[in-house]
Design an enzyme around this catalytic site. Sequence first.
Site, PDB file in Angstrom:
ATOM      1  N   GLN A 193      44.634  31.722  36.020  1.00  0.00           N
ATOM      2  CA  GLN A 193      43.346  31.338  35.479  1.00  0.00           C
ATOM      3  C   GLN A 193      42.856  32.012  34.294  1.00  0.00           C
ATOM      4  OE1 GLN A 193      41.385  30.151  39.686  1.00  0.00           O
ATOM      5  NE2 GLN A 193      40.445  29.192  37.916  1.00  0.00           N
ATOM      6  N   HIS A 194      42.057  31.344  33.601  1.00  0.00           N
ATOM      7  CA  HIS A 194      40.948  32.020  32.434  1.00  0.00           C
ATOM      8  C   HIS A 194      41.729  32.503  31.420  1.00  0.00           C
ATOM      9  CE1 HIS A 194      38.181  32.168  35.991  1.00  0.00           C
ATOM     10  NE2 HIS A 194      38.749  32.990  36.477  1.00  0.00           N
TER      11      HIS A 194
ATOM     12  N   ASP B  26      45.902  28.592  39.584  1.00  0.00           N
ATOM     13  CA  ASP B  26      46.630  29.229  40.677  1.00  0.00           C
ATOM     14  C   ASP B  26      46.000  29.181  42.285  1.00  0.00           C
ATOM     15  OD1 ASP B  26      45.197  31.210  40.009  1.00  0.00           O
ATOM     16  OD2 ASP B  26      46.483  32.743  39.685  1.00  0.00           O
TER      17      ASP B  26
END
Length: 491
Positions: A84-85, A245
């Site tokens: 992520q991110h 995820d």
Amino acid sequence: MTQRPVVIGIDSSTQSTKAAVVDAEDGTLLAVGRAPHTVAGVGGARESDPEEWWSALALAVADGLRRGAVPPAAVTGIAVAGQQHGLVTLDEAGRPLRPALLWNDTRSAPQAAALTGALGGPEAWLARTGSVPVASMTAAKWQWLREHEPAVADRAAAVRLPHDFLTERLGGAAVTDPGDASGTCWYDTGRAAYDPELLALIALDPTLLPAVAPTGATRVGTLTRAAAEALGLPAGVAVAAGTGDNMAAAVGLGLGGGGLLDHPVVSLGTSGTVFAATRARPASPGLSGFAAADGGYLPLGCTLNCTLAVDRIAALLGLDREDAAPGDGLVLLPYLDGERTPDLPHATGLLTGLRHATTPHALLGAAYEGAVFTVLRALDEVLTACGLDPADPAVRDRPLRIVGGGARGRTWTDTVRRLSGRPLVVPAATELVALGAAALAAAAVNGTDPVALAREWGTGEGETLSPVARDTATWDRIDRVLHGAQPLLTG
């Protein structure tokens, strides 16, 4: 004999890509292919080349098909679950302009703090995004890029998350899902849409962003000719929207509207996380108020320092990771990379309580205790975000699912049991992110609910460990040190 249909679930994590080749009818894991990634950076920097992710995806798929002796023609669907991110900036040809800024890149901590104030404080962000900006969030990373590399930001023709980048390479569609989008801090989890005011605040043109599919299981196309050739698969393979995820792990565990709601999970990997799938929209300053891949919510607390940090302490001591004993009065907060929860991006590791009688084994045990404490202290907040009372005996007795690499370690599970006092469920499956992605792929093919499908497959089932008496003395000792050391840890 006719080959049964299979799907492929991709787990594109910080360190590697895994491709789970799964029987689409009963969820049997036929094989897992793997390929490594490179992470670069010193100090707070953590970066990777997105092109390496794409190459690793192709290598992992080929490896998985070979290991499972599965003919490419049997593959019917594919989905990506990604770290992520991360911030991926692309040129007009879809090529990366620079290495991606990863979730654990802490250089954007000043930008996160400035953004929090610019909107009027944490509560204003919680009301919109369900999360308060911290260094890991993509909005802070975009702001860092604008301030430190404005020429790159100006040239960006597209802005993607890691899983978005790979999904677009697979199917040709610029698309994300609510789960991964909710980790950007420019997505309104209440309205399930990008927030134009937040995009204006960070000067991000919404036309640079992918469309948001209804769920991670939405079929967004089929493999492009170029992708099919790169992966050695038929061009008609369905491509799902995919997700982040953590959201995929929840699907793999059977957590969501089609399965278990309000059941907490601890994931022990590079990062440590605690989360639960719920219908309640979370808005807690200590949590990330994510959306889930199936349209619900996934409140989550995340720490930066978990298995890698403890392994580093073991290496420094010259010990095997399992050669640990209880901390014996020590407190070791292994915040080697700064910390996200609590929000201490400039923190370093802190050790107190050393005596002449201290052993290396107790030092290592104290590192485990510090890492587990940091993850578990967010557990009650997650339960509260689900609308539950953490003090209710029925809630306190609810099993804690433990996943990730640490779930296979005796000392990790012993420490979680001792500091939580809860029964643990240790799923037998080890590749829950990839299996969750496989369920998304299968659902994209046949139109079923991915969480219900994962429950039917039984990918979240495993051994139950009975509770032990909670070690409140160790818990209270670490808690006192953490609160008293705030001036040291803030850097």
